[in-house]
Design a protein around this motif. Structure first.
Motif, PDB file in Angstrom:
ATOM      1  N   LEU A  21      -0.710 -11.326  12.357  1.00 17.12           N
ATOM      2  CA  LEU A  21      -0.341  -9.739  11.758  1.00 17.12           C
ATOM      3  C   LEU A  21      -1.605  -8.855  12.114  1.00 17.12           C
ATOM      4  O   LEU A  21      -1.339  -8.151  13.099  1.00 17.12           O
ATOM      5  N   GLU A  22      -2.896  -8.999  12.232  1.00 14.69           N
ATOM      6  CA  GLU A  22      -3.944  -8.460  13.570  1.00 14.69           C
ATOM      7  C   GLU A  22      -3.751  -7.838  14.695  1.00 14.69           C
ATOM      8  O   GLU A  22      -4.049  -6.557  14.517  1.00 14.69           O
ATOM      9  N   THR A  23      -2.969  -9.045  15.473  1.00 14.97           N
ATOM     10  CA  THR A  23      -3.169  -9.495  16.603  1.00 14.97           C
ATOM     11  C   THR A  23      -1.755  -7.632  16.640  1.00 14.97           C
ATOM     12  O   THR A  23      -2.135  -7.026  17.699  1.00 14.97           O
ATOM     13  N   ARG A  80       4.245  -8.792   5.612  1.00 15.46           N
ATOM     14  CA  ARG A  80       6.173  -9.932   6.046  1.00 15.46           C
ATOM     15  C   ARG A  80       6.848  -9.223   5.733  1.00 15.46           C
ATOM     16  O   ARG A  80       7.939  -9.167   6.884  1.00 15.46           O
ATOM     17  N   HIS A  81       7.302  -8.121   5.049  1.00 16.59           N
ATOM     18  CA  HIS A  81       8.517  -7.737   4.339  1.00 16.59           C
ATOM     19  C   HIS A  81       8.374  -6.244   4.938  1.00 16.59           C
ATOM     20  O   HIS A  81       9.633  -5.572   4.964  1.00 16.59           O
ATOM     21  N   THR A  82       7.234  -5.413   4.988  1.00 12.73           N
ATOM     22  CA  THR A  82       7.349  -4.078   5.357  1.00 12.73           C
ATOM     23  C   THR A  82       6.625  -3.865   7.498  1.00 12.73           C
ATOM     24  O   THR A  82       7.363  -2.744   7.400  1.00 12.73           O
ATOM     25  N   ALA A 149      10.907  -8.401  17.716  1.00  7.56           N
ATOM     26  CA  ALA A 149      11.752  -9.948  18.457  1.00  7.56           C
ATOM     27  C   ALA A 149      10.180 -10.191  18.456  1.00  7.56           C
ATOM     28  O   ALA A 149      10.005 -11.203  18.951  1.00  7.56           O
ATOM     29  N   LEU A 150       8.582  -9.625  17.819  1.00  5.41           N
ATOM     30  CA  LEU A 150       8.107  -9.793  18.671  1.00  5.41           C
ATOM     31  C   LEU A 150       8.017 -11.500  17.162  1.00  5.41           C
ATOM     32  O   LEU A 150       7.625 -11.566  15.948  1.00  5.41           O
ATOM     33  N   PRO A 151       7.141 -12.382  17.606  1.00  4.15           N
ATOM     34  CA  PRO A 151       7.000 -13.755  16.312  1.00  4.15           C
ATOM     35  C   PRO A 151       5.759 -13.512  16.106  1.00  4.15           C
ATOM     36  O   PRO A 151       4.276 -13.609  17.000  1.00  4.15           O
ATOM     37  N   ILE A 152       5.503 -13.142  14.782  1.00  7.38           N
ATOM     38  CA  ILE A 152       3.832 -13.280  13.976  1.00  7.38           C
ATOM     39  C   ILE A 152       4.086 -14.087  12.798  1.00  7.38           C
ATOM     40  O   ILE A 152       4.991 -14.295  12.438  1.00  7.38           O
ATOM     41  N   ALA A 153       2.743 -14.900  12.794  1.00  6.86           N
ATOM     42  CA  ALA A 153       2.690 -15.972  11.698  1.00  6.86           C
ATOM     43  C   ALA A 153       2.173 -14.888  10.841  1.00  6.86           C
ATOM     44  O   ALA A 153       0.760 -14.484  10.703  1.00  6.86           O
ATOM     45  N   TYR A 154       2.890 -15.400   9.985  1.00  5.98           N
ATOM     46  CA  TYR A 154       2.255 -14.569   8.447  1.00  5.98           C
ATOM     47  C   TYR A 154       1.403 -15.405   7.367  1.00  5.98           C
ATOM     48  O   TYR A 154       1.816 -16.930   7.888  1.00  5.98           O
ATOM     49  N   ARG A 155       0.213 -15.598   7.341  1.00  8.88           N
ATOM     50  CA  ARG A 155      -0.287 -15.774   5.934  1.00  8.88           C
ATOM     51  C   ARG A 155      -0.218 -15.695   4.748  1.00  8.88           C
ATOM     52  O   ARG A 155       1.199 -15.136   4.485  1.00  8.88           O
ATOM     53  N   PRO A 156       0.341 -16.701   4.019  1.00  8.19           N
ATOM     54  CA  PRO A 156       0.371 -16.041   2.344  1.00  8.19           C
ATOM     55  C   PRO A 156      -0.425 -15.616   2.019  1.00  8.19           C
ATOM     56  O   PRO A 156      -1.097 -14.597   2.363  1.00  8.19           O
ATOM     57  N   PHE A 157       0.252 -14.763   1.041  1.00 17.54           N
ATOM     58  CA  PHE A 157      -0.800 -13.585   0.567  1.00 17.54           C
ATOM     59  C   PHE A 157      -1.951 -12.897   0.313  1.00 17.54           C
ATOM     60  O   PHE A 157      -2.024 -12.193   1.292  1.00 17.54           O
ATOM     61  N   TRP A 158      -2.266 -14.215  -0.708  1.00 16.97           N
ATOM     62  CA  TRP A 158      -4.019 -13.597  -0.730  1.00 16.97           C
ATOM     63  C   TRP A 158      -4.280 -14.383   0.159  1.00 16.97           C
ATOM     64  O   TRP A 158      -5.478 -13.269   0.848  1.00 16.97           O
ATOM     65  N   SER A 159      -4.223 -14.683   1.353  1.00 18.26           N
ATOM     66  CA  SER A 159      -4.808 -15.482   2.297  1.00 18.26           C
ATOM     67  C   SER A 159      -4.640 -14.071   3.569  1.00 18.26           C
ATOM     68  O   SER A 159      -5.841 -14.063   4.023  1.00 18.26           O
ATOM     69  N   GLU A 160      -3.819 -13.362   3.410  1.00 13.71           N
ATOM     70  CA  GLU A 160      -3.480 -12.640   4.521  1.00 13.71           C
ATOM     71  C   GLU A 160      -4.328 -11.177   3.786  1.00 13.71           C
ATOM     72  O   GLU A 160      -4.935 -10.568   4.652  1.00 13.71           O
ATOM     73  N   VAL A 161      -4.600 -11.863   2.087  1.00 15.70           N
ATOM     74  CA  VAL A 161      -5.176  -9.938   1.416  1.00 15.70           C
ATOM     75  C   VAL A 161      -6.676 -10.031   2.082  1.00 15.70           C
ATOM     76  O   VAL A 161      -6.971  -9.063   2.833  1.00 15.70           O
ATOM     77  N   ARG A 162      -7.318 -11.503   1.750  1.00 18.40           N
ATOM     78  CA  ARG A 162      -8.543 -11.881   2.084  1.00 18.40           C
ATOM     79  C   ARG A 162      -9.169 -10.898   3.517  1.00 18.40           C
ATOM     80  O   ARG A 162     -10.564 -10.747   4.374  1.00 18.40           O
ATOM     81  N   ARG A 163      -7.755 -12.095   4.775  1.00 13.56           N
ATOM     82  CA  ARG A 163      -8.409 -11.947   6.099  1.00 13.56           C
ATOM     83  C   ARG A 163      -8.603 -10.558   6.567  1.00 13.56           C
ATOM     84  O   ARG A 163      -9.145  -9.652   6.946  1.00 13.56           O
TER      85      ARG A 163
END
Length: 254
Positions: A21-23, A80-82, A149-163
């Motif tokens: 998601l960061e990329t 992930r949803h927005t 169409a871009l395939p994005i690898a999302y992390r779990p919610f709190w892992s995504e927040v920390r990242r």
């Protein structure tokens, strides 16, 4: 169910084809700064008129600051949803706004948004020409489809927040450092060229639309009362029989 030996390898191969998601936020920020803000950069170049190295340094700092701000905005708002729905909406709108500013030399403020909402069908259809549709397709619909169409690898919610928090700290520091280093230049530039901020998309049409919608709310009742009822005309004894002519000019936008 037992996993086959090929499944982990297939999963790794699929993971390599995705982006984080960061990329994706970095790519989106670059698209908005470099591809969708042509009118802003043209006005910026005209205002700065770069001739010395310091002028080019200021322009580079402006671009880097905008990139950092866009990245932070997408990082905060993108989940992930927005993330994809946000870009699918913003990209065509920003492309359309950029076309009208670049083609007709207008800026987007509350009054321009009001004109857009209150225009009739005939006027709107006159603007939907081949040039506009081509620009919208290339700079709005196509990028929106690519991001969708871009395939994005999302992390779990709190892992995504920390990242996000970990990456946002240095980006915020860079943005703050750039703003502090060129604060006087930014202050002087935007004081002398107030229309610059009205050409920066998508912030211009977002704030203008918000101001327009706020104006649609219930208005405070205004009591109309006569004043100066004690006033009267005094005619001098030697006044001319023919009153002087008075010319009234009514100047305004039709």
């Amino acid at each position: 169910m037992k996993l086959s030996p090929l499944q982990p390898a297939e999963a790794r191969k699929r993971l390599k084809r995705t982006v984080t998601l960061e990329t994706a936020c970095l790519i989106a920020a670059a698209v908005f700064v470099l591809a969708l803000n042509g009118p802003f950069w043209r006005k910026m170049l005209a205002a700065v008129s770069p001739s010395a190295a310091s002028d080019w340094l200021f322009l580079g700092a402006t671009g880097l600051l905008l990139f950092a701000l866009f990245y932070l905005a997408f990082t905060v708002l993108g989940t992930r949803h927005t993330f994809k729905p946000l870009l699918i909406v913003l990209l065509p709108l920003t492309a359309a706004a950029g076309y009208f500013m670049g083609t007709y030399g207008v800026v987007i403020d509350k009054h321009m948004v009001q004109n857009t909402f209150e225009t009739n069908t005939s006027e709107a259809l006159d603007l939907l020409n081949a040039s506009f549709l081509t620009h919208l397709a290339l700079f709005g619909i196509l990028p929106a489809a690519l991001f969708a169409a871009l395939p994005i690898a999302y992390r779990p919610f709190w892992s995504e927040v920390r990242r996000k928090a970990l990456l946002s700290v240095p980006v915020t520091a860079v943005a703050a450092a750039l703003l502090w280093s060129f604060l006087m230049d930014f202050t002087s530039l935007f004081r002398e060229h107030e229309d610059l901020k009205l050409t920066l998309t998508p912030s211009n049409y977002i704030t203008a639309t918000s101001a327009y919608l706020k104006g649609l709310g219930p208005q405070r009742a205004i009591a109309v009362r006569p004043f100066g009822e004690d006033a009267h005309i005094v005619h001098p004894a030697n006044a001319a029989a023919t009153p002087p002519a008075v010319t009234v000019l009514v100047i305004g936008e039709t």
